[in-house]
Design a protein around this motif. Sequence first.
Motif, PDB file in Angstrom:
ATOM      1  N   THR A   7     -23.093 -75.619  41.649  1.00 13.87           N
ATOM      2  CA  THR A   7     -23.794 -74.878  40.615  1.00 13.87           C
ATOM      3  C   THR A   7     -24.546 -75.868  39.740  1.00 13.87           C
ATOM      4  OG1 THR A   7     -22.069 -73.196  40.630  1.00 13.87           O
ATOM      5  CG2 THR A   7     -23.529 -73.226  38.733  1.00 13.87           C
ATOM      6  N   ALA A   8     -25.832 -75.612  39.527  1.00  9.61           N
ATOM      7  CA  ALA A   8     -26.679 -76.476  38.703  1.00  9.61           C
ATOM      8  C   ALA A   8     -27.230 -75.649  37.545  1.00  9.61           C
ATOM      9  CB  ALA A   8     -27.824 -77.047  39.529  1.00  9.61           C
ATOM     10  N   GLU A   9     -27.123 -76.202  36.341  1.00 10.11           N
ATOM     11  CA  GLU A   9     -27.618 -75.511  35.152  1.00 10.11           C
ATOM     12  C   GLU A   9     -28.824 -76.264  34.592  1.00 10.11           C
ATOM     13  OE1 GLU A   9     -25.982 -74.029  30.825  1.00 10.11           O
ATOM     14  OE2 GLU A   9     -24.547 -74.413  32.434  1.00 10.11           O
ATOM     15  N   PHE A  10     -29.848 -75.504  34.208  1.00 12.08           N
ATOM     16  CA  PHE A  10     -31.108 -76.077  33.735  1.00 12.08           C
ATOM     17  C   PHE A  10     -31.477 -75.550  32.356  1.00 12.08           C
ATOM     18  CE2 PHE A  10     -31.409 -75.750  38.345  1.00 12.08           C
ATOM     19  CZ  PHE A  10     -31.804 -77.022  38.695  1.00 12.08           C
ATOM     20  N   ARG A  11     -32.192 -76.382  31.604  1.00 13.18           N
ATOM     21  CA  ARG A  11     -32.860 -75.946  30.379  1.00 13.18           C
ATOM     22  C   ARG A  11     -34.356 -76.108  30.625  1.00 13.18           C
ATOM     23  NH1 ARG A  11     -30.705 -78.314  25.269  1.00 13.18           N
ATOM     24  NH2 ARG A  11     -31.254 -80.240  26.296  1.00 13.18           N
ATOM     25  N   ALA A  83     -37.731 -78.754  34.955  1.00 11.17           N
ATOM     26  CA  ALA A  83     -36.703 -78.353  34.000  1.00 11.17           C
ATOM     27  C   ALA A  83     -35.729 -79.510  33.821  1.00 11.17           C
ATOM     28  CB  ALA A  83     -35.963 -77.119  34.505  1.00 11.17           C
ATOM     29  N   MET A  84     -34.996 -79.475  32.701  1.00  8.44           N
ATOM     30  CA  MET A  84     -33.992 -80.503  32.443  1.00  8.44           C
ATOM     31  C   MET A  84     -32.672 -80.067  33.075  1.00  8.44           C
ATOM     32  SD  MET A  84     -32.373 -81.812  28.844  1.00  8.44           S
ATOM     33  CE  MET A  84     -33.947 -82.346  28.248  1.00  8.44           C
ATOM     34  N   LEU A  85     -32.134 -80.906  33.944  1.00 18.81           N
ATOM     35  CA  LEU A  85     -30.860 -80.615  34.595  1.00 18.81           C
ATOM     36  C   LEU A  85     -29.741 -80.925  33.608  1.00 18.81           C
ATOM     37  CD1 LEU A  85     -29.415 -79.804  37.219  1.00 18.81           C
ATOM     38  CD2 LEU A  85     -29.480 -82.204  37.879  1.00 18.81           C
ATOM     39  N   LEU A  86     -28.982 -79.901  33.205  1.00 20.17           N
ATOM     40  CA  LEU A  86     -27.904 -80.081  32.234  1.00 20.17           C
ATOM     41  C   LEU A  86     -26.595 -80.489  32.873  1.00 20.17           C
ATOM     42  CD1 LEU A  86     -28.538 -76.990  29.931  1.00 20.17           C
ATOM     43  CD2 LEU A  86     -29.235 -79.359  29.569  1.00 20.17           C
ATOM     44  N   GLY A  87     -26.358 -80.038  34.084  1.00 20.89           N
ATOM     45  CA  GLY A  87     -25.113 -80.394  34.736  1.00 20.89           C
ATOM     46  C   GLY A  87     -24.989 -79.778  36.108  1.00 20.89           C
TER      47      GLY A  87
END
Length: 93
Positions: A7-11, A83-87
């Motif tokens: 799972t990858a979260e983006f801003r 996008a910025m990869l948050l985690g």
Amino acid sequence: MILELMTAEFRLEGCYSLKDKRKRLSGLRHRFGNATNIAVCESDYHDVHDRSEWTFVVVGNSQAVVEKTFAVIEDRLVNSVDAMLLGIEREAL
């Protein structure tokens, strides 16, 4: 058979509409969804303009194949997504 989930979260800085969000992230499904051992979907933050979460499921006949596939995915997420990869979180299924 090895089955793992990532799972990858983006801003998405400066994203003020869902249309813009879909445009900036639409390539993820096309880049990875055509591979025979990868399933991909937007898994959270569907109605939030500046956040997104994507889930990738990888199947392989060995741990080495799965690790190599995830390495390619992670590299492309870092280097080609607007996008910025948050985690990133991984889980064996």
